[in-house]
Design an enzyme around this catalytic site. Sequence first.
Site, PDB file in Angstrom:
ATOM      1  N   LYS A  90      40.377  83.438 -39.732  1.00 40.10           N
ATOM      2  CA  LYS A  90      40.613  82.965 -41.108  1.00 40.10           C
ATOM      3  C   LYS A  90      39.314  83.109 -41.886  1.00 40.10           C
ATOM      4  O   LYS A  90      38.231  82.803 -41.361  1.00 40.10           O
ATOM      5  CB  LYS A  90      41.056  81.502 -41.061  1.00 40.10           C
ATOM      6  CG  LYS A  90      41.369  80.869 -42.414  1.00 40.10           C
ATOM      7  CD  LYS A  90      41.822  79.420 -42.223  1.00 40.10           C
ATOM      8  CE  LYS A  90      42.199  78.773 -43.560  1.00 40.10           C
ATOM      9  NZ  LYS A  90      42.580  77.355 -43.388  1.00 40.10           N
TER      10      LYS A  90
ATOM     11  N   SER B 160      46.868  72.514 -42.404  1.00 41.40           N
ATOM     12  CA  SER B 160      46.707  73.939 -42.694  1.00 41.40           C
ATOM     13  C   SER B 160      46.804  74.892 -41.519  1.00 41.40           C
ATOM     14  O   SER B 160      46.790  76.101 -41.731  1.00 41.40           O
ATOM     15  CB  SER B 160      45.371  74.171 -43.404  1.00 41.40           C
ATOM     16  OG  SER B 160      45.449  73.638 -44.711  1.00 41.40           O
TER      17      SER B 160
ATOM     18  N   SER C 248      46.893  76.175 -45.491  1.00 34.93           N
ATOM     19  CA  SER C 248      46.090  77.212 -46.077  1.00 34.93           C
ATOM     20  C   SER C 248      45.848  78.407 -45.151  1.00 34.93           C
ATOM     21  O   SER C 248      45.342  79.431 -45.592  1.00 34.93           O
ATOM     22  CB  SER C 248      44.749  76.638 -46.523  1.00 34.93           C
ATOM     23  OG  SER C 248      44.051  76.119 -45.421  1.00 34.93           O
TER      24      SER C 248
END
Lengths: 101, 475, 489
Positions: free
Chosen positions: C77, C176, C152
Amino acid sequence: MVDDKAQSAKKMDVRYVANLARLSLTDDEVAQFQGQLDHIVEYFNQLRALDVDGVEPMAHATPVQNVFREDEVRPGLDRDTVLKNAPEHNPEVIMVPTIVE
Amino acid sequence: MTAYRVTIGLEVHVQLKTKSKMFCACSTNFGESPNTQVCPVCLGYPGSLPVMNRAAIRLTVLSGLMLGCRINAFSKFDRKNYFYPDMPKNYQITQCDKPLCSGGGVDIEVDGKARRIGITRIHQEEDVAKNFHYAKWSGIDYNRAGVPLMEIVSEPDMESPEEAFAYLLALRQILVYAGVSDCNLEEGNMRCDVNVSIRPEGQKELGTKAEIKNMNTFKGVFAALQYEIARQMDVVSSGGRIVQETRRWDADLGQTFSMRTKEDAHDYRYFPEPDLMPVVLPDALVAEWAATLPELPAQRRERFVREYGLPEYDAKVLAAEKPVGDYFEIAARQCPNPKAVSNWVMSDVMRTLSERDIPITAFPIPPDALAELVKLAETKVLNSNTAREVFAIMLAEGGRAGDIVAARGLAQVSDAGAIEMIVDEVIAGNAKVVEDFRGGKAAAFKFLVGQVMKLSKGKANPQMAGEMLQRKLSN
Amino acid sequence: MLNTLTLHEIVEHLERRECRSEDVVQAVLDAIRRKDDRIHGYLTVDAEDALAQAKAADVARAAGRTGRLLGVPIAVKDVLNVRGQPCTCGSKILKGYTSPYDATAIARLRAEGAVFLGRTNMDEFAMGSTTENSAYGVTRNPWNMDGVPGGSSGGSAAVLAADEAIAALGSDTGGSVRQPASFCGCVGLKPTYGRISRYGLTAYASSLDQIGPMTKTVADAALLLEVMSGLDPADSSSLSVPVPDFRASLQKDLKGVTLGLPREYFVGGLHADVELRVQEAIEVCRKLGAKVVEVSLPRSREAIATYYIIAPAEASSNLSRFDGVRYGFRAAGAEDPIDLYKKTRAQGFGAEVKRRIILGTYVLSSGYYDAFYLRAQKVRTLIRRDFEEAFKSCDAILSPVAPTPAYRVGENSADPLQMYLGDIFTVPVNLAGICGLSVPCGFTADKLPVGLQVVGPALGEEAILRVGYAYEQATAWRSQRPEFSGSLS
């Protein structure tokens, strides 16, 4: 000293708060955010109904204390690497527009 | 003419003498090339986290102990949020409501009047980066960012620039003594924010204060206070009101100036630092640290008088700097006459230090060697001339006094027979001068003593030589 | 095809010399080439660098080097610092920033020989639940291209679902990792706070953030958790507890396990299919030998408000460092530093980030701190106590991960609060500092994935991994892969 401006149903001064955070907003943004943020802050008020007398705030999620490191020097980043990331710099320092004291 | 009372409070920021920074392992060395002692933590890079330097905490606690503070068993860090180019994270990690130390004080003496200036608190924080200003831009050097700082906040107890100056001197002496900081003002080890207000005599409520920030010389603090107090009195007595504001001291112009008011008053939005865990100091640990404390300068002064029978003046000079006091004590303990050691240290040793611009820790003659030399002088093996001669040899070549005296035959001649021979020779060879002496010229006697010393290559015991001359010439 | 295999399968193939790391990486790159221009799960793919890492791993293996992850590619990420790689955090304000250091978790994976392939899309600075808040475009849900992948960590979830990755890393502050895992039909774990070092994870909310593995199977998550966990001297909040052999806790039954169902969670408001799938999952667990009891989490109601006071507050401070001075984007034409900050941040941050910074600044500001921030921290203590009490009568708690399946792209943009309410089951876990796992538990009628959340007490990863694994092995959700077409209607 108990501070509680929140008692009065004053709306958030969005521009003032944004300024504290060094954020400049357009008029459109202020207008949009005003409604959204007031709505959210209103939602926060449900917490007032709870009795939190004598409850300790949970500042940390871990029950740890006294986390130290020894006083030893270790190499950090070399200057070139640091300056390369800087948007404006000379061979030695990072540059910003003149600071007016 | 209204009389005014002055109230002064000082917030002193002291850089602690650690090898590495407060929250990262970068070096704290002063004077290095810009941006060469930096890492993701002190640069505020994304993802970086602070980790507390144990030595810094210890030094702050030691300072608290030296200054008579209460060491708080529970202490924590907070974030002070504000934006400025010397702030890598645009928040400073500091201590807000639970500092490491509370209370305490510093004893000062001004014009013979002794007072104790209170300390409110001592807390730990991190230093900011350094800004350099040029015409069209400013440059930032992050070497200093993150250096451990201790902030000592005084009670608003001082009432004159003299007291403020005395407080700063006393504070500095204590901190240097404890090895907590070098307090080297040129290197920015010690900076001071000054708060000063005036009020009419008799008024209990304090007047509005002005703040003068970032003072980095004690003389500057003194001068700025003198000016500012006068300025405030001027304003008030002509009907004006003091504005609570930050002012800056211009040393060249000798004036304080109002700083351009920032757009908004600072709302620092303090909240507990989530990346650092609380500091819980058990009594046992504080006691362990306390055991490593050196005695305070005042205590040492008093002990020198008591233990070594030194006059106050000597004690004050010798105790002023810890290494000098240490040197003196080692030497004094090996010599039956500490006062003699004191004389030597205060004159010959300190003069040499001054001439060579070196600290006593770099002085070539170790204290036990000095003690030996002093003993030889005290037991009259050496007279003042030869003692100085040996001192100079020890400085230049090293070696022990005893060895030097033996090797060069410098022992004072105190043998009556030997001296008598030389005295006779001098009397015989200086008939005219003897005549002058008999005629009443005192200077002639001195000349004759000098000749005895000369003939004996300085080794004659001058006292004995004088006595013998006196005897022979009065026959 | 190699890219469709699990991490464990890849490890086995590599160890048996049945393939090379270079082959694995190539297969993943091919999948990316085929699919990612539509899915847009990745922000950066440095194919050359990834292949070089892979080749180096192959050479190392031939020379006798071992490593639990030797030669296995992992997607990262774009919030984690990997030396030499960008780290945009989905924001314009970090455009141009190159990480000069490895996050500790990354270094530990690297030490086991992992290959870092690609940086995945995310909501800007981890603020969001759909990945629509990215400054670099929207990521699509491979199960339905009109749908969001969640957020997210939406990019990581999407690339896993589309087999454009073998395993991935995400970060979880309010859900997330778990929520996108549930929207995309993969596994996501949020460890106990302090289990994995946060050093190198760009901070959103310091007292809530954790790095989490996102994988195709529970065993894969357990392995990554094992490698990344452990005390880190560079992170004062990291826990000084030994790292268990997490995979040892994986067994196929749940005999002796008691599962708790919070009564407050099942009172309606759930999408019908989500409720059904979760109930079915609970049944499977019963059949596996688990006892199911009711528990109560009375402060569930206040969890969202508590979270959205604390997280933005900490974020408002953490994001102050993004000012155009030392790295990233700097606005042009500023006359002085204050002007520089205001312009840079105005231009560099997106709307949701600005909203949360303002909200966070507000609740910390003078006059409001006690009523909001301080009060929220106290309620947080109450929420943690709720869980401590509940875990007295069960080993793990079951719940949906989210009240709904994946939203349509653009569905929730008008009302931020509406979006926030979707975090109802995930934020309490972060607030209490405990652990949570999302495992696929089926699909809605529209073929959108549904996730089951298994929540454990602090340091209770072994319990939740055990539950997740047993459930997973008893079901076959992983055998279904997205068809990579179609739309919500």
